[in-house]
Structures are given as structure tokens and as C-alpha cells.
Design an enzyme around this catalytic site. Structure first.
Site, short mmCIF file in Angstrom:
data_model
loop_
_atom_site.label_atom_id
_atom_site.label_comp_id
_atom_site.label_asym_id
_atom_site.label_seq_id
_atom_site.Cartn_x
_atom_site.Cartn_y
_atom_site.Cartn_z
N CYS A 114 50.70 51.24 40.86
CA CYS A 114 50.48 51.75 39.50
C CYS A 114 50.50 53.28 39.42
O CYS A 114 50.70 53.84 38.35
CB CYS A 114 49.15 51.23 38.98
SG CYS A 114 48.97 49.46 39.22
N HIS A 254 45.09 54.84 33.54
CA HIS A 254 45.86 53.64 33.87
C HIS A 254 45.26 52.46 33.11
O HIS A 254 44.05 52.25 33.14
CB HIS A 254 45.79 53.42 35.39
CG HIS A 254 46.38 52.13 35.84
ND1 HIS A 254 47.54 51.61 35.29
CD2 HIS A 254 45.99 51.24 36.79
CE1 HIS A 254 47.82 50.47 35.88
NE2 HIS A 254 46.89 50.22 36.79
N ASN A 284 48.09 44.97 32.31
CA ASN A 284 48.34 45.99 33.33
C ASN A 284 49.82 45.94 33.71
O ASN A 284 50.27 45.00 34.35
CB ASN A 284 47.44 45.69 34.54
CG ASN A 284 47.63 46.70 35.67
OD1 ASN A 284 48.56 47.50 35.66
ND2 ASN A 284 46.76 46.62 36.67
N1 COA Z 1 39.26 32.97 33.69
C1 COA Z 1 38.06 32.43 33.60
N2 COA Z 1 37.10 32.59 34.54
C2 COA Z 1 37.41 33.32 35.61
C3 COA Z 1 38.66 33.93 35.77
C4 COA Z 1 39.61 33.71 34.77
N3 COA Z 1 40.84 34.26 34.80
N4 COA Z 1 38.67 34.60 36.92
C5 COA Z 1 37.48 34.44 37.50
N5 COA Z 1 36.70 33.67 36.69
C6 COA Z 1 35.33 33.27 36.91
C7 COA Z 1 35.04 33.06 38.38
O1 COA Z 1 35.36 31.78 38.77
C8 COA Z 1 33.59 33.34 38.44
O2 COA Z 1 32.89 32.24 37.94
P1 COA Z 1 31.47 31.79 38.56
O3 COA Z 1 30.56 32.92 38.27
O4 COA Z 1 31.19 30.55 37.79
O5 COA Z 1 31.73 31.58 39.99
C9 COA Z 1 33.40 34.48 37.44
O6 COA Z 1 34.51 34.37 36.53
C10 COA Z 1 33.41 35.84 38.08
O7 COA Z 1 34.54 35.91 38.94
P2 COA Z 1 34.85 37.19 39.80
O8 COA Z 1 36.19 37.01 40.44
O9 COA Z 1 33.70 37.50 40.67
O10 COA Z 1 34.96 38.24 38.61
P3 COA Z 1 34.78 39.78 38.64
O11 COA Z 1 33.49 40.18 38.07
O12 COA Z 1 35.19 40.42 39.92
O13 COA Z 1 35.92 40.19 37.57
C11 COA Z 1 38.15 41.02 37.49
C12 COA Z 1 37.27 39.88 37.87
C13 COA Z 1 39.56 40.73 37.94
C14 COA Z 1 38.15 41.15 35.99
C15 COA Z 1 37.62 42.33 38.15
O14 COA Z 1 37.35 42.11 39.50
C16 COA Z 1 38.56 43.48 38.03
O15 COA Z 1 38.87 43.93 36.95
N6 COA Z 1 39.04 44.04 39.16
C17 COA Z 1 40.02 45.12 39.14
C18 COA Z 1 41.37 44.50 39.04
C19 COA Z 1 42.47 45.49 38.77
O16 COA Z 1 42.34 46.38 37.96
N7 COA Z 1 43.57 45.34 39.48
C20 COA Z 1 44.74 46.12 39.31
C21 COA Z 1 44.67 47.41 40.04
S1 COA Z 1 46.07 48.35 39.78
#
Ligand code: COA
Length: 402
Positions: A114, A254, A284
Site C-alpha cells: 500500500c 491510507h 482498501n
Molecule cells: N465478519 C464477521 N465477523 C468476523 C469477521 C468478519 N469478516 N472477521 C472476524 N470476525 C469475528 C471473529 O470471528 C471474532 O469473533 P469471536 O469474538 O466470536 O471469536 C471477532 O470478529 C473478532 O475477530 P478478530 O479477527 O480478532 O478481529 P479484530 O479485532 O482483529 O479485527 C480487523 C479484525 C481485520 C478489522 C482488524 O484486525 C484490522 O483492521 N487489522 C488491520 C488490517 C489492515 O488494515 N490490513 C491492511 C494493511 S495494508
């Protein structure tokens, strides 16, 4: 040597027509609009249609950018394409774009996730500042829809396709990239990677079964990295420009996740009004994210002549890059000419004054000499009367008079 600046002389974006909403995603994978909206801020994203590729989108965006700049492909001196989802690994998508445009110039691809677009823009600035090149095309383009596993809800809900292009040209006033901060922390590379693409991971059946040709992400680690590096790099690039947040008219981060932006904004203490966000529409789009946001900000009238923008990005690598960009046009040539005229005028005034003072000095000397002569002449009878010879000087003067 006269200082050369760069400037954005043209801009154009392309987003595929095909819109994929969170509700559409509910039908594909176990997710829901409420979760995606709350956790990311994304409402919809664009996905390419049959026949579209990274190079075709880059060309669409470039044609608009060239039109704004009033240039043709023949005017381009260098093409820089930032993309981590090119048409092919080999040949580089930059050469495909160069061929499709009909341009006759070098072309290179920046693969820094990115951050690639900001890396590319900073690189373009160097070539312009040194005088090596004049017009450089910088494009951020991604087709991430082809590299995500549509069964993996951790990743597929986050990304979208798109392209943003700018043309960078020289400027005679302080516009363009005013400062930058770039970095890489390869130790964290495994947090965001496609293990099955490349020489270390030539794909085999087992890898295909594990879906390793697709992007894998440790969301939590990337989140931690992003919320730390966004404010840090913003402050560093401001310091490099000897500016503070108060000097910035618009921060363009970003467009990965609204929560990352919110946290960075709070850590920086910058007014939300000064932060541009459009991720709800595109998701994104990786290297296309910053140019898509920048161009949309320009098109919405959020960017005015002289505005100082701060672009800040993070991505796979893991990498980061930020830059202060001053928006604006170069000084009008006629102003330069007028300035030259002014200098010429000043010189001519000085010359005329010098001439006048010389003439005046000559005149004054003449008047004095005449007065002195007349005074001496009046004294003549007296000299004669006293029997003294008139001074030699007077005699001479009289001789020359004859
Ligand atoms: N839809 C519904 N539920 C979802 C899901 C989805 N797409 N993805 C995960 N979940 C659920 C999980 O199963 C979990 O449920 P539980 O609590 O019952 O076990 C809960 O949501 C939390 O999951 P987790 O993966 O721990 O979420 P998180 O708090 O880490 O948030 C992101 C996930 C992806 C939103 C976050 O980690 C993030 O934004 N990371 C940065 C990603 C990014 O910017 N990447 C690009 C970089 S260039």
C-alpha cells in the site's frame, strides 16, 4: 543552480463499475454489514469485470491524468507503477502500461504494498528535482480481488480494486513533495503475505490446497503496526518539512480501516475536518488508495492552490511512507519576464542616474571653472596695476579660449 521543484500537473482515477456491497458479501462468506461497518468503516468496494486488468485500469486513469496535464504519452520521460497485484510477475506491469499508452520512455514497478504510490511519488520527485526528467507518470493500481481468498472473511471483506494516476512535472516555485519519511520493517513481513507467489514459494498442489496463492494476514499485528506508524511517520515528515500539524490543510491517510485512521487522528490530535476519508466507497485498494483519495479530494474541491497536504501510508513489507505535498501551479512565465523587465529597468535607471550625475558633475565643474575664470579675469587689471603677472593657469585658460 536554480532550484527545481516538482508538482502534480495532472490527475485521474479509475474505479471499476462493478460495486460489491457488504450485503453482497453476506451471500458469499460468513459475514455481515454491521460487523464490517463497525470494525472497518467499509460499506462497499469495486471489483474488476471480465477483461479488466491492472494495466487496463492504469491506462484509463493515466489518460485522464494526461488530459488534465495537457500532455500526451509522448511527453512522458518515466513511468512508475506502484502495484502488488500486477498483470503478471514477469513482465513488469509498468512496461505493459508503457506499451499500451504508446509511450517511449523507461518504466519501472514499485512493489511495496500500500505504500508503493508514496514511494513512487517521492522517487519521481528526485528525478525532477535533479533535472534528469521532466514529466513522470506515477500510478497506484491494484486488482486485489484476484489475490484474496473469497472464503477467508479475515481478508476478503477489506480490499477493493482501483487505480489512481498523477503526472508530476517541474515547477519554479515551492510546490510538490516538500519532505518525506519512508521505512521498512521486513521482520514483520509474514504478517501480510502471499506465500505461494514468487521464487521462494512456487506453487504446488499442496500449497494450492492450503490456498497459499492468496493473501494471508494477521489482522491484529497489522493493526498494531498501522496505529503506531501512521502518527509517527506523519510527525517525522512534518519535522523534515519544518512544519507542524497546524500548517497542514489536509491529511490523506491510507484508506485501510476507519478505526486505524480514528486512532491515528486521536493520537495526533488533528481536527477530523482536516482528514480525508473515502474508504467506505472503495475499501482498501492498497497502492491505489492514496491516489484515489487524493484525486477525489481534488475533485470535491477540498484541495486549493497552495494547500499543504500530508500523505501517509503503511502496508505489506511491512513498510510505511509519508510526504508533505504542496499543491499548486508554477509561477507564470510572464511574471518571470516581467521580473526580468524590472531588473532591466532598474539597471537602465541606475545607468541613467550614473550618466546624469556624471553630466551634472561635469556641468558643475564647468560652472565653477567659468566662475573662477571670470573672477580671475576681473582681478586682471589689479594684477596689471600691481605689476604682478597673472597666474599661469589663467594665461593657459585664456589661450585655450582663443
Ligand atoms: N465478519 C464477521 N465477523 C468476523 C469477521 C468478519 N469478516 N472477521 C472476524 N470476525 C469475528 C471473529 O470471528 C471474532 O469473533 P469471536 O469474538 O466470536 O471469536 C471477532 O470478529 C473478532 O475477530 P478478530 O479477527 O480478532 O478481529 P479484530 O479485532 O482483529 O479485527 C480487523 C479484525 C481485520 C478489522 C482488524 O484486525 C484490522 O483492521 N487489522 C488491520 C488490517 C489492515 O488494515 N490490513 C491492511 C494493511 S495494508
Amino acid at each position: 543552480m536554480e532550484m527545481r521543484y516538482s508538482r502534480v500537473s495532472g490527475w485521474g482515477k479509475y474505479a471499476p463499475e462493478n460495486v460489491l456491497t457488504n450485503f453482497d458479501l453476506e451471500k458469499i462468506v460468513d459475514t455481515n454489514d454491521a460487523w464490517i461497518t463497525k470494525m472497518t468503516g467499509i460499506k462497499e468496494r469495486r471489483v474488476i469485470s471480465e477483461g479488466e486488468t491492472a494495466s487496463s485500469m492504469a491506462v484509463e486513469a493515466t489518460n485522464k491524468a494526461l488530459e488534465v496535464a495537457g500532455l500526451t504519452p509522448a511527453d512522458l520521460d518515466l513511468i512508475i507503477i506502484a502495484s502488488s497485484s500486477p498483470d503478471y510477475l514477469v513482465p513488469a506491469v509498468s512496461s505493459t502500461v508503457q506499451y499500451k499508452l504508446g509511450a517511449d520512455c523507461p518504466a519501472m514497478t514499485v512493489v511495496s504494498g500500500c505504500t508503493g504510490f508514496v514511494y513512487g511519488m517521492v522517487t519521481a520527485h528526485q528525478f525532477i528535482a535533479t533535472g534528469a526528467y521532466d514529466n513522470i507518470l506515477v500510478v497506484g493500481v491494484e486488482v486485489i480481488s484476484k489475490f484474496v481468498n473469497w472464503e477467508d472473511r479475515n481478508t476478503c471483506v477489506l480490499f477493493g480494486d482501483g487505480a489512481g494516476a498523477v503526472v508530476m512535472s517541474p515547477s519554479n516555485t515551492s510546490t510538490g513533495v516538500m519532505s518525506f519519511d519512508m521505512g521498512s520493517d521486513g521482520a514483520k513481513g509474514h504478517h501480510l503475505m502471499a506465500p505461494g507467489i514468487g521464487s521462494a514459494g512456487i506453487i504446488d498442489q499442496a500449497m494450492l490446497e492450503r490456498k497459499e496463492q492468496y493473501l494471508q494476514m494477521n489482522g491484529r499485528e497489522v493493526f498494531k503496526f498501522a496505529t503506531r506508524v501512521l502518527p509517527k511517520s506523519t510527525l517525522q515528515t512534518l519535522e523534515n518539512a519544518e512544519m507542524t500539524l497546524d500548517d497542514i490543510d489536509l491529511l490523506i491517510p491510507h484508506q485501510a480501516n476507519a478505526r486505524i485512521i480514528d486512532l491515528a487522528v486521536r493520537r495526533l490530535g488533528i481536527d477530523e475536518e482536516k482528514v480525508f476519508v473515502n474508504l467506505h466507497k472503495y475499501g482498501n485498494t492498497a497502492a491505489a488508495s492514496i491516489p484515489l483519495a487524493l484525486i477525489e479530494a481534488v475533485e470535491e474541491g477540498r484541495v486549493k492552490e497552495g494547500d499543504k497536504l500530508c500523505l501517509v501510508s503503511f502496508g505489506s513489507g511491512l513498510t510505511w511512507a509519508s510526504a508533505v505535498l504542496q499543491w499548486g501551479q508554477p509561477l507564470d512565465n510572464s511574471e518571470e519576464i516581467a521580473q526580468e523587465d524590472l531588473i532591466w529597468d532598474l539597471n537602465s535607471i541606475r545607468t541613467r542616474m550614473a550618466l546624469t550625475s556624471t553630466k551634472m558633475r561635469v556641468k558643475a565643474r564647468t560652472v565653477l571653472e567659468e566662475a573662477s575664470y571670470k573672477a580671475s579675469a576681473m582681478m586682471l587689471p589689479l594684477y596689471t596695476f600691481t605689476g604682478r603677472k597673472p597666474p599661469r593657469k589663467l594665461e593657459k585658460k585664456e589661450d585655450t579660449k582663443k
